[in-house]
Motif scaffolding. Structure first.
Motif, PDB file in Angstrom:
ATOM      1  N   ASP A  16       5.037  10.368   8.821  1.00  0.00           N
ATOM      2  CA  ASP A  16       4.961  10.197   7.362  1.00  0.00           C
ATOM      3  C   ASP A  16       3.561   9.760   6.925  1.00  0.00           C
ATOM      4  O   ASP A  16       3.095  10.123   5.845  1.00  0.00           O
ATOM      5  N   ASN A  17       2.921   8.915   7.735  1.00  0.00           N
ATOM      6  CA  ASN A  17       1.631   8.343   7.339  1.00  0.00           C
ATOM      7  C   ASN A  17       0.434   9.123   7.884  1.00  0.00           C
ATOM      8  O   ASN A  17      -0.708   8.763   7.608  1.00  0.00           O
ATOM      9  N   ALA A  18       0.707  10.221   8.618  1.00  0.00           N
ATOM     10  CA  ALA A  18      -0.391  10.989   9.243  1.00  0.00           C
ATOM     11  C   ALA A  18      -1.323  11.591   8.190  1.00  0.00           C
ATOM     12  O   ALA A  18      -2.499  11.836   8.473  1.00  0.00           O
ATOM     13  N   ARG A  19      -0.816  11.770   6.960  1.00  0.00           N
ATOM     14  CA  ARG A  19      -1.648  12.401   5.936  1.00  0.00           C
ATOM     15  C   ARG A  19      -2.894  11.582   5.594  1.00  0.00           C
ATOM     16  O   ARG A  19      -3.834  12.114   5.017  1.00  0.00           O
ATOM     17  N   PHE A  20      -2.885  10.306   5.928  1.00  0.00           N
ATOM     18  CA  PHE A  20      -4.053   9.462   5.631  1.00  0.00           C
ATOM     19  C   PHE A  20      -5.103   9.507   6.744  1.00  0.00           C
ATOM     20  O   PHE A  20      -6.157   8.902   6.634  1.00  0.00           O
ATOM     21  N   LEU A  23       7.008  -3.928  -3.165  1.00  0.00           N
ATOM     22  CA  LEU A  23       7.386  -3.197  -1.952  1.00  0.00           C
ATOM     23  C   LEU A  23       7.525  -1.707  -2.233  1.00  0.00           C
ATOM     24  O   LEU A  23       8.040  -1.324  -3.298  1.00  0.00           O
ATOM     25  N   GLY A  24       7.113  -0.885  -1.279  1.00  0.00           N
ATOM     26  CA  GLY A  24       7.562   0.502  -1.234  1.00  0.00           C
ATOM     27  C   GLY A  24       8.680   0.568  -0.207  1.00  0.00           C
ATOM     28  O   GLY A  24       9.152  -0.464   0.285  1.00  0.00           O
ATOM     29  N   ILE A  25       9.089   1.773   0.125  1.00  0.00           N
ATOM     30  CA  ILE A  25      10.132   1.920   1.154  1.00  0.00           C
ATOM     31  C   ILE A  25       9.795   3.127   2.023  1.00  0.00           C
ATOM     32  O   ILE A  25       9.346   4.161   1.508  1.00  0.00           O
ATOM     33  N   GLY A  26       9.968   2.996   3.314  1.00  0.00           N
ATOM     34  CA  GLY A  26       9.771   4.135   4.206  1.00  0.00           C
ATOM     35  C   GLY A  26      10.991   5.049   4.148  1.00  0.00           C
ATOM     36  O   GLY A  26      12.079   4.626   3.738  1.00  0.00           O
ATOM     37  N   LYS A  45      12.297  12.624  -1.629  1.00  0.00           N
ATOM     38  CA  LYS A  45      12.260  12.253  -0.194  1.00  0.00           C
ATOM     39  C   LYS A  45      12.645  10.793   0.033  1.00  0.00           C
ATOM     40  O   LYS A  45      12.917  10.391   1.160  1.00  0.00           O
ATOM     41  N   LYS A  46      12.714  10.004  -1.034  1.00  0.00           N
ATOM     42  CA  LYS A  46      13.143   8.604  -0.911  1.00  0.00           C
ATOM     43  C   LYS A  46      14.612   8.408  -1.320  1.00  0.00           C
ATOM     44  O   LYS A  46      15.124   7.292  -1.278  1.00  0.00           O
ATOM     45  N   ALA A  47      15.285   9.489  -1.739  1.00  0.00           N
ATOM     46  CA  ALA A  47      16.635   9.349  -2.301  1.00  0.00           C
ATOM     47  C   ALA A  47      17.625   8.762  -1.284  1.00  0.00           C
ATOM     48  O   ALA A  47      18.424   7.876  -1.619  1.00  0.00           O
ATOM     49  N   THR A  66       0.852  -1.190   0.000  1.00  0.00           N
ATOM     50  CA  THR A  66       0.000   0.000   0.000  1.00  0.00           C
ATOM     51  C   THR A  66       0.889   1.242   0.000  1.00  0.00           C
ATOM     52  O   THR A  66       2.094   1.135  -0.216  1.00  0.00           O
ATOM     53  N   GLY A  67       0.308   2.409   0.271  1.00  0.00           N
ATOM     54  CA  GLY A  67       1.057   3.660   0.247  1.00  0.00           C
ATOM     55  C   GLY A  67       0.840   4.350  -1.095  1.00  0.00           C
ATOM     56  O   GLY A  67       0.227   3.784  -2.004  1.00  0.00           O
ATOM     57  N   SER A  68       1.356   5.559  -1.223  1.00  0.00           N
ATOM     58  CA  SER A  68       1.164   6.324  -2.472  1.00  0.00           C
ATOM     59  C   SER A  68       1.954   5.709  -3.610  1.00  0.00           C
ATOM     60  O   SER A  68       1.555   5.801  -4.780  1.00  0.00           O
ATOM     61  N   THR A  69       3.084   5.101  -3.294  1.00  0.00           N
ATOM     62  CA  THR A  69       4.018   4.656  -4.323  1.00  0.00           C
ATOM     63  C   THR A  69       3.420   3.675  -5.338  1.00  0.00           C
ATOM     64  O   THR A  69       3.598   3.873  -6.542  1.00  0.00           O
ATOM     65  N   PRO A  70       2.731   2.604  -4.903  1.00  0.00           N
ATOM     66  CA  PRO A  70       2.284   1.637  -5.917  1.00  0.00           C
ATOM     67  C   PRO A  70       1.038   2.078  -6.699  1.00  0.00           C
ATOM     68  O   PRO A  70       0.587   1.333  -7.584  1.00  0.00           O
ATOM     69  N   GLY A 101      13.852   3.533   5.664  1.00  0.00           N
ATOM     70  CA  GLY A 101      14.341   2.263   5.114  1.00  0.00           C
ATOM     71  C   GLY A 101      13.454   1.078   5.444  1.00  0.00           C
ATOM     72  O   GLY A 101      13.817  -0.064   5.142  1.00  0.00           O
ATOM     73  N   HIS A 102      12.259   1.328   6.023  1.00  0.00           N
ATOM     74  CA  HIS A 102      11.426   0.159   6.338  1.00  0.00           C
ATOM     75  C   HIS A 102      10.802  -0.432   5.074  1.00  0.00           C
ATOM     76  O   HIS A 102      10.554   0.261   4.096  1.00  0.00           O
ATOM     77  N   ILE A 103      10.591  -1.745   5.121  1.00  0.00           N
ATOM     78  CA  ILE A 103       9.817  -2.447   4.097  1.00  0.00           C
ATOM     79  C   ILE A 103       8.687  -3.168   4.830  1.00  0.00           C
ATOM     80  O   ILE A 103       8.898  -3.672   5.930  1.00  0.00           O
ATOM     81  N   GLY A 104       7.490  -3.206   4.199  1.00  0.00           N
ATOM     82  CA  GLY A 104       6.319  -3.565   4.985  1.00  0.00           C
ATOM     83  C   GLY A 104       6.268  -2.529   6.095  1.00  0.00           C
ATOM     84  O   GLY A 104       6.398  -1.325   5.840  1.00  0.00           O
ATOM     85  N   PHE A 105       6.140  -2.984   7.329  1.00  0.00           N
ATOM     86  CA  PHE A 105       6.292  -2.068   8.471  1.00  0.00           C
ATOM     87  C   PHE A 105       7.443  -2.558   9.334  1.00  0.00           C
ATOM     88  O   PHE A 105       7.421  -2.434  10.558  1.00  0.00           O
ATOM     89  N   ASN A 106       8.468  -3.109   8.718  1.00  0.00           N
ATOM     90  CA  ASN A 106       9.646  -3.564   9.463  1.00  0.00           C
ATOM     91  C   ASN A 106      10.573  -2.378   9.664  1.00  0.00           C
ATOM     92  O   ASN A 106      11.333  -2.001   8.767  1.00  0.00           O
ATOM     93  N   LEU A 151       1.146  -6.948   2.581  1.00  0.00           N
ATOM     94  CA  LEU A 151       2.259  -6.885   3.524  1.00  0.00           C
ATOM     95  C   LEU A 151       1.826  -6.630   4.960  1.00  0.00           C
ATOM     96  O   LEU A 151       2.397  -7.202   5.891  1.00  0.00           O
ATOM     97  N   ASP A 152       0.857  -5.716   5.126  1.00  0.00           N
ATOM     98  CA  ASP A 152       0.678  -5.205   6.485  1.00  0.00           C
ATOM     99  C   ASP A 152      -0.687  -4.560   6.674  1.00  0.00           C
ATOM    100  O   ASP A 152      -1.429  -4.341   5.719  1.00  0.00           O
ATOM    101  N   GLU A 153      -0.999  -4.262   7.928  1.00  0.00           N
ATOM    102  CA  GLU A 153      -2.241  -3.561   8.301  1.00  0.00           C
ATOM    103  C   GLU A 153      -2.035  -2.927   9.671  1.00  0.00           C
ATOM    104  O   GLU A 153      -1.232  -3.412  10.479  1.00  0.00           O
TER     105      GLU A 153
END
Ligand code: GLP
Length: 260
Positions: free
Chosen positions: A164-168, A131-134, A201-203, A36-40, A137-142, A66-68
């Motif tokens: 980062d996720n507060a916008r939702f 996968l997206g990336i936090g 912001k992901k660079a 999930t997330g904006s990326t995919p 550097g997190h993947i999923g919520f790891n 991946l996660d919830e």
């Protein structure tokens, strides 16, 4: 890791979607690991287009997300159940009984997580994991310091990820503290992994994942140990990589049979 740098998120997403479409065409019963997330989002839009216009058939596919967020009901607008329904499942023909997303309301988290792992195994394992990336550097919520051998379990979010996720969410304070996520080990068991990242912001996160040391402090860096990991990024997300010329060269020289 294969690094595919494209001018825009749409260009990169189109290639990632075609890659998944190829997997599904070659194996109609493919098991997809979804994110999930904006990326995919542009990738899901392209898969929906391929379904509508070219008959890409998801009827035999099984999916595992991946996660919830722990504590969010599937009907909650910020839940990943709601996200997947809105942006993908309502518009393609995945059979509802083959859709798996962690249950944020489960009263027995450890048992639920064990069953989730069993269900992935019973389905034959994940063929391709998106996968997206936090930004950390997190993947999923790891989150950083997650065991690189971890399996599906409960995790506590960092303050950075909650911001980062507060916008939702209507109110930043209502971002849950806990989540259920596939582990790093669960992700690494997938036969192929597609990591997507867009924007400046992901660079830093991408540079550390691709060219940094393998460390639990940057969980995405473990993908360097995966035999078939592809990283789809736009120019801004590639900004901090040092070997971009080589990555572009490799992609340009790809033999025709490897291209999608
Ligand atoms: C969340 C998800 C991750 C996702 C990350 C990045 O934390 N659990 O799977 O990769 O957000 O989100 P975005 O794509 O919106 O930047």
């Amino acid at each position: 890791m294969e690094i595919i740098i494209q001018p825009t998120p749409e260009d990169a997403s189109l290639i990632a979607a075609r890659h998944i479409a190829r997997v599904v065409r070659e194996k109609p019963s493919a098991v997809l690991g979804l994110a999930t997330g904006s990326t995919p989002l542009p990738m899901y839009r392209e898969l929906i287009r391929l379904h509508r216009e070219q008959g890409l058939d998801f009827s035999g596919v099984t999916t595992f997300n991946l996660d919830e967020y722990a504590g969010l009901a599937p009907a909650h607008p910020a839940s990943y159940h709601a996200f997947m329904r809105e942006h993908f499942f309502s518009q393609v023909n995945v059979a509802p009984e083959r859709i798996h997303i962690p249950d944020g309301l489960t009263p027995h988290v450890p048992a639920f997580c064990r069953n989730y792992e069993d269900a992935i195994r019973t389905a034959g394992g994940i063929d391709v994991q998106v996968l997206g990336i936090g930004t950390d550097g997190h993947i999923g919520f790891n989150e950083p310091s997650s065991s690189l051998a971890s399996r599906t379990r409960i995790k506590t979010l960092t303050a950075q990820t909650r911001r980062d996720n507060a916008r939702f969410f209507d109110d930043p304070a209502s971002v849950p503290l806990h989540v259920i996520t596939m582990g790093v080990g669960t992700i690494m068991d997938a036969r192929q992994v597609l990591l997507l990242a867009f924007g400046v912001k992901k660079a830093n996160a991408i540079a550390a994942a691709v060219e940094g040391p393998v460390t639990a402090m940057h969980p995405a860096s473990i993908l360097q140990m995966h035999p078939v990991a592809k990283c789809f990024i736009d120019e801004p997300a590639a900004a901090r990589l040092t070997r971009t010329e080589y990555y572009r060269w490799v992609y340009e020289q790809k033999p025709g049979w490897q291209k999608v």
